[in-house]
Design an enzyme around this catalytic site. Structure first.
Site, PDB file in Angstrom:
ATOM      1  N   GLY A   1       0.836  -1.202   0.000  1.00  0.00           N
ATOM      2  CA  GLY A   1       0.000   0.000   0.000  1.00  0.00           C
ATOM      3  C   GLY A   1       0.864   1.243   0.000  1.00  0.00           C
ATOM      4  O   GLY A   1       1.973   1.253  -0.526  1.00  0.00           O
TER       5      GLY A   1
ATOM      6  N   GLY B   1       2.434   4.760   2.224  1.00  0.00           N
ATOM      7  CA  GLY B   1       2.741   5.317   3.545  1.00  0.00           C
ATOM      8  C   GLY B   1       4.051   4.821   4.111  1.00  0.00           C
ATOM      9  O   GLY B   1       4.870   4.212   3.417  1.00  0.00           O
TER      10      GLY B   1
ATOM     11  N   GLU C   1      -2.284  -3.060  -6.107  1.00  0.00           N
ATOM     12  CA  GLU C   1      -3.361  -2.120  -6.400  1.00  0.00           C
ATOM     13  C   GLU C   1      -2.728  -0.817  -6.881  1.00  0.00           C
ATOM     14  O   GLU C   1      -3.126  -0.213  -7.848  1.00  0.00           O
ATOM     15  CB  GLU C   1      -4.088  -1.924  -5.082  1.00  0.00           C
TER      16      GLU C   1
HETATM   17  N1  COA Z   1      -6.862   3.868  17.975  1.00  0.00           N
HETATM   18  C1  COA Z   1      -7.058   5.201  17.793  1.00  0.00           C
HETATM   19  N2  COA Z   1      -6.547   5.891  16.756  1.00  0.00           N
HETATM   20  C2  COA Z   1      -5.777   5.214  15.895  1.00  0.00           C
HETATM   21  C3  COA Z   1      -5.512   3.843  16.034  1.00  0.00           C
HETATM   22  C4  COA Z   1      -6.084   3.180  17.125  1.00  0.00           C
HETATM   23  N3  COA Z   1      -5.900   1.878  17.328  1.00  0.00           N
HETATM   24  N4  COA Z   1      -4.739   3.455  15.004  1.00  0.00           N
HETATM   25  C5  COA Z   1      -4.512   4.534  14.235  1.00  0.00           C
HETATM   26  N5  COA Z   1      -5.143   5.598  14.778  1.00  0.00           N
HETATM   27  C6  COA Z   1      -5.167   6.962  14.254  1.00  0.00           C
HETATM   28  C7  COA Z   1      -3.762   7.529  14.081  1.00  0.00           C
HETATM   29  O1  COA Z   1      -3.305   8.121  15.284  1.00  0.00           O
HETATM   30  C8  COA Z   1      -4.002   8.531  12.970  1.00  0.00           C
HETATM   31  O2  COA Z   1      -4.626   9.669  13.509  1.00  0.00           O
HETATM   32  P1  COA Z   1      -4.334  11.143  12.887  1.00  0.00           P
HETATM   33  O3  COA Z   1      -4.830  11.077  11.465  1.00  0.00           O
HETATM   34  O4  COA Z   1      -5.127  12.028  13.762  1.00  0.00           O
HETATM   35  O5  COA Z   1      -2.836  11.303  12.987  1.00  0.00           O
HETATM   36  C9  COA Z   1      -5.051   7.821  12.095  1.00  0.00           C
HETATM   37  O6  COA Z   1      -5.700   6.894  12.932  1.00  0.00           O
HETATM   38  C10 COA Z   1      -4.437   7.078  10.908  1.00  0.00           C
HETATM   39  O7  COA Z   1      -3.478   6.184  11.411  1.00  0.00           O
HETATM   40  P2  COA Z   1      -2.042   6.006  10.732  1.00  0.00           P
HETATM   41  O8  COA Z   1      -1.331   4.954  11.496  1.00  0.00           O
HETATM   42  O9  COA Z   1      -1.350   7.319  10.553  1.00  0.00           O
HETATM   43  O10 COA Z   1      -2.488   5.527   9.309  1.00  0.00           O
HETATM   44  P3  COA Z   1      -1.708   5.025   8.062  1.00  0.00           P
HETATM   45  O11 COA Z   1      -1.536   6.164   7.137  1.00  0.00           O
HETATM   46  O12 COA Z   1      -0.508   4.218   8.398  1.00  0.00           O
HETATM   47  O13 COA Z   1      -2.828   4.057   7.463  1.00  0.00           O
HETATM   48  C11 COA Z   1      -4.653   2.532   7.662  1.00  0.00           C
HETATM   49  C12 COA Z   1      -3.269   2.955   8.212  1.00  0.00           C
HETATM   50  C13 COA Z   1      -5.020   1.247   8.337  1.00  0.00           C
HETATM   51  C14 COA Z   1      -5.684   3.602   7.942  1.00  0.00           C
HETATM   52  C15 COA Z   1      -4.509   2.327   6.115  1.00  0.00           C
HETATM   53  O14 COA Z   1      -3.522   1.366   5.870  1.00  0.00           O
HETATM   54  C16 COA Z   1      -5.811   1.914   5.481  1.00  0.00           C
HETATM   55  O15 COA Z   1      -6.624   2.734   5.156  1.00  0.00           O
HETATM   56  N6  COA Z   1      -5.997   0.572   5.252  1.00  0.00           N
HETATM   57  C17 COA Z   1      -7.226   0.041   4.675  1.00  0.00           C
HETATM   58  C18 COA Z   1      -7.164   0.007   3.176  1.00  0.00           C
HETATM   59  C19 COA Z   1      -6.080  -0.875   2.616  1.00  0.00           C
HETATM   60  O16 COA Z   1      -5.423  -1.635   3.302  1.00  0.00           O
HETATM   61  N7  COA Z   1      -5.906  -0.808   1.306  1.00  0.00           N
HETATM   62  C20 COA Z   1      -4.965  -1.600   0.573  1.00  0.00           C
HETATM   63  C21 COA Z   1      -3.674  -0.950   0.359  1.00  0.00           C
HETATM   64  S1  COA Z   1      -3.638   0.390  -0.828  1.00  0.00           S
END
Ligand code: COA
Length: 434
Positions: A214, A216, A237
């Site tokens: 993905g 990030g 993807e």
């Molecule tokens: N409890 C509370 N908040 C949480 C949390 C938890 N367990 N885990 C993450 N968060 C918060 C983070 O603090 C962050 O908050 P902010 O935006 O205020 O800073 C937000 O949620 C996003 O978390 P982060 O770890 O920065 O996200 P990321 O950019 O690494 O993405 C996913 C992680 C899971 C959101 C992302 O991978 C996703 O959307 N996955 C689903 C779709 C997917 O997998 N697609 C296929 C690949 S393209």
């Protein structure tokens, strides 16, 4: 009529083209860096022309003016994936989220979610009268194919890509020429946690494997840890700049892929100008719609596929929420489950959910006894395979609930292990032995 005359006849201003959108219609706009932001901005500037127009899309990198306060009654957003600029509108009730698997989205535009108007972004036509959808083929091609009206922003800064990314000039009703740089992503900041996760994931990747990653910090950290590998391939993807670096370093060759050897396969691309220049007229990049790239059966044709995605929260049974914080939708299912299922059907495929062990600067454990109330189960306990944090690797597939809990506690942050162990002992009526 020859394509040049047709193209000239159909080229108009944004205002003229956008007047063809009727009240009450559904408008689907292109994805991520392929979003025709200029058309959406002009629509929003003329909100008084529109009543009850639904604007539907997945990832958006634009300003999303149509879902800001004050647009109610004119536009309503339908998110098939919630992004940074749309999550507030969805949580405040100015938009909706529609749960879906990414691989199904092209078909949804033929069936349950019919499209009135597709707003897309394309390259100028080539000498054969073909435009390219460039960095966004995903669902955009299906939206255009099924729409009653197709309006295209013709952007000479859109890279021309191959695969199934071309459309004939005759398939588009209105062309609006507007040059604009594609949105660029800033490189992720990699701390020690991300680097440790990257190294743990890399230990599960072997020479000749095909990767799905993905976007990030975690995918970037994984790619950084792969510099010593050989003959890796891409069936994903999407991909970003980290992949370009490994191609240039000779690590990604795509030679060992069973499906489309020699080609990097994706449905959309998002990164910096370096990425966009790399994919422009590049025969080794094959862009296909999501109902091909993300179809688990197609994914499974890659014998050694390794899929790496991330998650918000995982409970001790291995149920993963990757798209909401409690009831608050913060992203979407996207292609996560498509790839996890594809990998499990592949001969030697593996699927990894990789995430830091904590969130909120260490205050919250991402490994929890139960998911938060309202949290969506993105990847079910039946689908889960590997979970990776900075503390190690938990292989859950085929394991009992008790063994899963044990394996997950081992990779949880030490500050939260005592609470998890207490849950373990109450739930399984036995002492926890590490
Ligand atoms: N409890 C509370 N908040 C949480 C949390 C938890 N367990 N885990 C993450 N968060 C918060 C983070 O603090 C962050 O908050 P902010 O935006 O205020 O800073 C937000 O949620 C996003 O978390 P982060 O770890 O920065 O996200 P990321 O950019 O690494 O993405 C996913 C992680 C899971 C959101 C992302 O991978 C996703 O959307 N996955 C689903 C779709 C997917 O997998 N697609 C296929 C690949 S393209």
């Amino acid at each position: 009529m020859d394509w040049e005359t047709l193209y000239k006849q159909r080229t108009t201003s944004a205002e003229e083209a956008l007047k063809h959108i009727s009240n009450g219609s559904r408008v689907v706009s292109g994805h991520a860096a392929g979003e025709p932001s200029y058309l959406l901005t002009v629509m929003s500037e003329h909100k008084e022309w529109y009543q009850d127009v639904e604007i539907c899309h997945m990832v958006s990198l634009g300003k999303n003016e149509y879902c800001q306060k004050g647009m109610e009654g004119h536009f309503r957003h339908n998110a098939l994936f919630v992004g940074a600029n749309t999550k507030q509108a969805v949580s405040e009730g100015r938009g909706d989220y529609t749960p879906c698997f990414f691989y199904e989205v092209p078909r949804l535009f033929e069936t349950e979610i019919p499209v009135d108007v597709a707003l897309i972004m394309v390259t100028p036509p080539d000498q054969h009268g073909k435009v390219s959808l460039g960095v966004s083929v995903d669902y955009t091609r299906a939206a255009a194919k099924n729409a009653k009206i197709v309006i295209a922003q013709v952007n000479d800064q859109m890279p021309y890509t191959y695969g199934d990314s071309q459309m004939d000039v005759s398939e588009i009703d209105y062309f609006v020429e507007h040059s604009a740089p594609l949105p660029e992503l800033k490189p992720a900041v990699l701390g020690d946690v991300e680097k440790a996760i990257g190294a743990n994931c890399a230990s599960l990747i072997h020479d000749g494997d095909t990767l799905q990653l993905g976007i990030g910090a975690i995918p970037d950290a994984v790619l950084l840890s792969l510099k010593g590998k050989k003959d890796l391939g891409i069936h994903s993807e999407m991909f970003s700049d980290g992949v370009v670096e490994l191609v240039e370093a000779g690590v990604i060759t795509n030679k060992k892929k069973e499906l489309l050897p020699g080609k990097m396969v994706a449905n959309f691309l998002m990164g910096s100008k370096r990425l966009y220049d790399f994919v422009d007229h590049n025969e080794s990049v094959a862009m296909y719609p999501a109902d091909f790239t993300n179809d688990p059966v197609v994914i499974a044709k890659n014998d050694h596929i390794v899929c790496i995605n991330s998650s918000v929260q995982i409970n001790l049974m291995g149920q993963a929420c990757s798209e909401s914080i409690g009831l608050k939708q913060i992203s979407g299912t996207g292609g996560q489950v498509d790839f996890i299922r594809g990998a499990s059907m592949a001969k030697n495929g593996i699927a990894i959910l990789a995430m830091p062990s904590t969130a909120a600067k260490g205050k919250i454990s991402k490994i929890v006894p139960l998911l938060d109330e309202g949290a969506a189960v993105t990847t079910s306990r039946n689908d889960i395979d590997y979970v990776v944090t900075e503390y190690g690797i938990a292989h859950l597939k085929g394991k009992t609930l008790r063994d899963r809990a044990k394996a997950l506690i081992k990779i949880a942050h030490p500050d939260f292990r005592a609470d998890l162990i207490q849950t373990f002992e109450e739930r399984f009526h036995c002492p926890y032995e590490a």
